[in-house]
Enzyme design. Structure first.
Site, PDB file in Angstrom:
ATOM      1  N   ASP A   1     125.822  56.850 103.741  1.00  0.00           N
ATOM      2  CA  ASP A   1     125.137  56.664 105.017  1.00  0.00           C
ATOM      3  C   ASP A   1     124.389  55.341 104.908  1.00  0.00           C
ATOM      4  O   ASP A   1     123.404  55.224 104.181  1.00  0.00           O
ATOM      5  CB  ASP A   1     124.184  57.843 105.260  1.00  0.00           C
ATOM      6  CG  ASP A   1     123.460  57.738 106.605  1.00  0.00           C
ATOM      7  OD1 ASP A   1     123.300  56.608 107.108  1.00  0.00           O
ATOM      8  OD2 ASP A   1     123.039  58.787 107.137  1.00  0.00           O
TER       9      ASP A   1
ATOM     10  N   LYS B   1     120.427  53.292 115.463  1.00  0.00           N
ATOM     11  CA  LYS B   1     119.372  52.550 114.774  1.00  0.00           C
ATOM     12  C   LYS B   1     119.651  51.041 114.785  1.00  0.00           C
ATOM     13  O   LYS B   1     119.753  50.475 115.849  1.00  0.00           O
ATOM     14  CB  LYS B   1     119.207  53.117 113.356  1.00  0.00           C
ATOM     15  CG  LYS B   1     119.257  54.653 113.277  1.00  0.00           C
ATOM     16  CD  LYS B   1     118.073  55.337 113.958  1.00  0.00           C
ATOM     17  CE  LYS B   1     118.248  56.849 114.165  1.00  0.00           C
ATOM     18  NZ  LYS B   1     118.581  57.645 113.010  1.00  0.00           N
TER      19      LYS B   1
ATOM     20  N   TYR C   1     118.874  62.312 105.238  1.00  0.00           N
ATOM     21  CA  TYR C   1     118.393  62.593 106.588  1.00  0.00           C
ATOM     22  C   TYR C   1     118.406  64.113 106.792  1.00  0.00           C
ATOM     23  O   TYR C   1     119.422  64.770 106.522  1.00  0.00           O
ATOM     24  CB  TYR C   1     119.319  61.879 107.562  1.00  0.00           C
ATOM     25  CG  TYR C   1     118.967  62.041 109.011  1.00  0.00           C
ATOM     26  CD1 TYR C   1     117.826  61.427 109.533  1.00  0.00           C
ATOM     27  CD2 TYR C   1     119.762  62.796 109.865  1.00  0.00           C
ATOM     28  CE1 TYR C   1     117.502  61.571 110.868  1.00  0.00           C
ATOM     29  CE2 TYR C   1     119.445  62.939 111.201  1.00  0.00           C
ATOM     30  CZ  TYR C   1     118.313  62.329 111.703  1.00  0.00           C
ATOM     31  OH  TYR C   1     118.001  62.466 113.024  1.00  0.00           O
TER      32      TYR C   1
ATOM     33  N   ARG D   1     139.765  59.994 124.980  1.00  0.00           N
ATOM     34  CA  ARG D   1     139.360  60.725 123.762  1.00  0.00           C
ATOM     35  C   ARG D   1     140.162  60.229 122.557  1.00  0.00           C
ATOM     36  O   ARG D   1     139.688  60.276 121.414  1.00  0.00           O
ATOM     37  CB  ARG D   1     139.530  62.239 123.937  1.00  0.00           C
ATOM     38  CG  ARG D   1     139.231  63.028 122.657  1.00  0.00           C
ATOM     39  CD  ARG D   1     138.968  64.508 122.898  1.00  0.00           C
ATOM     40  NE  ARG D   1     139.974  65.151 123.716  1.00  0.00           N
ATOM     41  CZ  ARG D   1     141.215  65.445 123.304  1.00  0.00           C
ATOM     42  NH1 ARG D   1     141.598  65.170 122.072  1.00  0.00           N
ATOM     43  NH2 ARG D   1     142.070  66.026 124.123  1.00  0.00           N
TER      44      ARG D   1
HETATM   45  C1  LIG Z   1     119.112  58.948 112.667  1.00  0.00           C
HETATM   46  C2  LIG Z   1     119.892  59.146 111.451  1.00  0.00           C
HETATM   47  C3  LIG Z   1     121.034  59.967 111.415  1.00  0.00           C
HETATM   48  C4  LIG Z   1     121.487  60.786 112.611  1.00  0.00           C
HETATM   49  O1  LIG Z   1     121.872  59.975 113.679  1.00  0.00           O
HETATM   50  P1  LIG Z   1     121.821  60.406 115.219  1.00  0.00           P
HETATM   51  O2  LIG Z   1     122.349  59.199 115.905  1.00  0.00           O
HETATM   52  O3  LIG Z   1     120.402  60.736 115.546  1.00  0.00           O
HETATM   53  O4  LIG Z   1     122.706  61.596 115.366  1.00  0.00           O
HETATM   54  C5  LIG Z   1     121.746  60.042 110.232  1.00  0.00           C
HETATM   55  N1  LIG Z   1     121.355  59.368 109.131  1.00  0.00           N
HETATM   56  C6  LIG Z   1     120.262  58.587 109.122  1.00  0.00           C
HETATM   57  C7  LIG Z   1     119.878  57.876 107.880  1.00  0.00           C
HETATM   58  C8  LIG Z   1     119.497  58.447 110.271  1.00  0.00           C
HETATM   59  O5  LIG Z   1     118.400  57.666 110.247  1.00  0.00           O
END
Ligand SMILES: *Cc1c(COP(=O)(O)O)cnc(C)c1O
Length: 393
Positions: free
Chosen positions: A183, A208, A111, A58
């Site tokens: 982000d 992603k 998001y 952790r």
């Molecule tokens: C998918 C996504 C998230 C969240 O990510 P997870 O891995 O599903 O928790 C946050 N920001 C953006 C732009 C995303 O496309």
């Protein structure tokens, strides 16, 4: 490490790799929750950080560290913190920079869950939030309050592909001592490096493009300074937001091909965007690579590529959108994005179906809006697939 000076593609392959006693070419999966000490003094030295080494997964783990060091290297940051999901990364940033009585300004089209968690849960801790169109610098300025501590930006946004000027936003925030977090999920560091543009924190859903193969959920935060890194890393350890070694191994493996996946997907996306823009059954196409995108010039300046995401409006609204969904054969009907396969989704009948009409209008979700995450298949097959589905409308 001297690797800092390497070019991006070399970093993708070699950064972070840990040399083990067998000379493994890739960092192995150290699937161990805990690490033994040589003796009492060794344990004491590691706990006191007088000696490097691992204690407990952790806190830190060699496989996870490989991914964290690579991400920090790719984003030109001080350090990376790998976490269980993209939302764990979002929350690490919120928790790290917001306390009771503070205020955050965020992009209105972030998001969904990144907005919902502020509105639904952070309000319980007396944290206030304002959502504005961050592509308009004046709106950011007007939203700042004396207690604003964080500017939280997503660019390009989902699914409308609106772009925020990161350099100028960071300047506005820093004049007021506000931390800027971005982000960067939609672009990845291959196409956009927010820290180089003056921002303080970058985060990703590495589910992603970073992983790229639709088989892992994960997240990462990269801090530009040691101070921010130490603060957020300690919060990660204390909240137990850590990633698992096996997850980290898969992501590090997927990451190696980021640039070639991105190049191919972007090439496909550009051709598809041009095809859709000329098609008589579409109203408009939002793709930063098209001249018709209102912020095409800013995209060219701020990003080194336009990415693989786009949205378009099919004439005929909700029904027409559903016809496309029911007739595509190559594109996969699914949420998420950034994988090697083309994914298609229709927010009005799927992800945003439960949203009120006004909320949908605010988020730019029209009834015929379709979002495409373009993959690396043969572009002729993708275009033929969209064409036959559009013909049925
Ligand atoms: C998918 C996504 C998230 C969240 O990510 P997870 O891995 O599903 O928790 C946050 N920001 C953006 C732009 C995303 O496309």
């Amino acid at each position: 490490m001297d690797k800092k000076n390497n070019e991006f593609e070399t970093k993708l392959i070699h950064s972070g790799t840990i040399k083990d006693q067998f000379g493994a070419v890739v960092t192995p999966i150290y699937q161990s929750s805990t690490f033994s000490f040589e003796n009492a003094d060794d344990g004491a030295d590691k706990f006191a950080k007088r000696k490097p080494g691992y204690i407990y997964t952790r806190i830190a783990n060699p496989t996870i560290q490989d991914l964290e060091d690579t991400m920090a290297d790719l984003e030109n940051g001080y350090g990376g913190i790998a976490v269980a999901s993209g939302m764990a990364a979002v929350n690490l940033v919120y928790m790290g920079f917001l306390k009771a009585g503070d205020h955050v300004v965020a992009s209105e089209a972030v998001y969904g869950p990144s907005r919902v968690v502020l509105e639904k849960f952070y309000t319980q801790y007396n944290v206030e939030s304002t959502f504005v169109d961050t592509s308009d610098l004046q709106e950011i300025k007007n939203a700042f309050r004396p207690n604003t501590k964080l500017l939280y930006i997503e660019t390009p946004t989902n699914p409308t592909m609106v772009i925020t000027d990161l350099k100028e936003s960071a300047k506005l925030a820093h004049e007021r001592g506000i931390v800027v977090a971005v982000d960067n999920t939609f672009s990845s560091p291959y196409l956009q490096k927010p820290l180089d543009l003056g921002c303080d924190i970058v985060l990703h859903s590495i589910t992603k493009f970073i992983n790229g193969h639709a088989d892992v959920v994960g997240g990462v935060v990269v801090a530009k300074t040691k101070e921010h890194f130490d603060h957020l890393n300690s919060l990660m350890i204390l909240t137990g937001a850590n990633m698992d070694p096996h997850q980290a191994y898969l992501v590090r493996r997927g990451l190696k091909t980021l640039s070639i996946r991105m190049d191919r997907a972007e090439k496909n996306a550009m051709e598809i965007a041009k095809f859709l823009e000329l098609h008589p059954k579409t109203e408009w196409v939002a793709y930063p690579g098209l001249d018709s995108h209102p912020q095409h010039e800013l995209a060219k300046e701020q990003m080194s590529g336009f990415g693989a995401l786009m949205s378009f409006e099919v004439k005929g609204g909700l029904e027409a959108g559903k016809i496309i969904m029911d007739n595509v054969k190559v594109a996969v009907l699914a949420v998420s994005l950034g994988g090697i396969e083309t994914l298609i989704q229709h927010p009005a009948s799927m992800t945003h179906a439960g949203m009120s009409k006004t909320a949908k209008i605010e988020a730019g979700i029209t009834d015929g809006l379709i979002r495409l995450s373009v993959g690396i298949e043969d572009v002729n097959d993708l275009i033929a697939d969209l064409k036959q589905a559009l013909d049925k409308v």
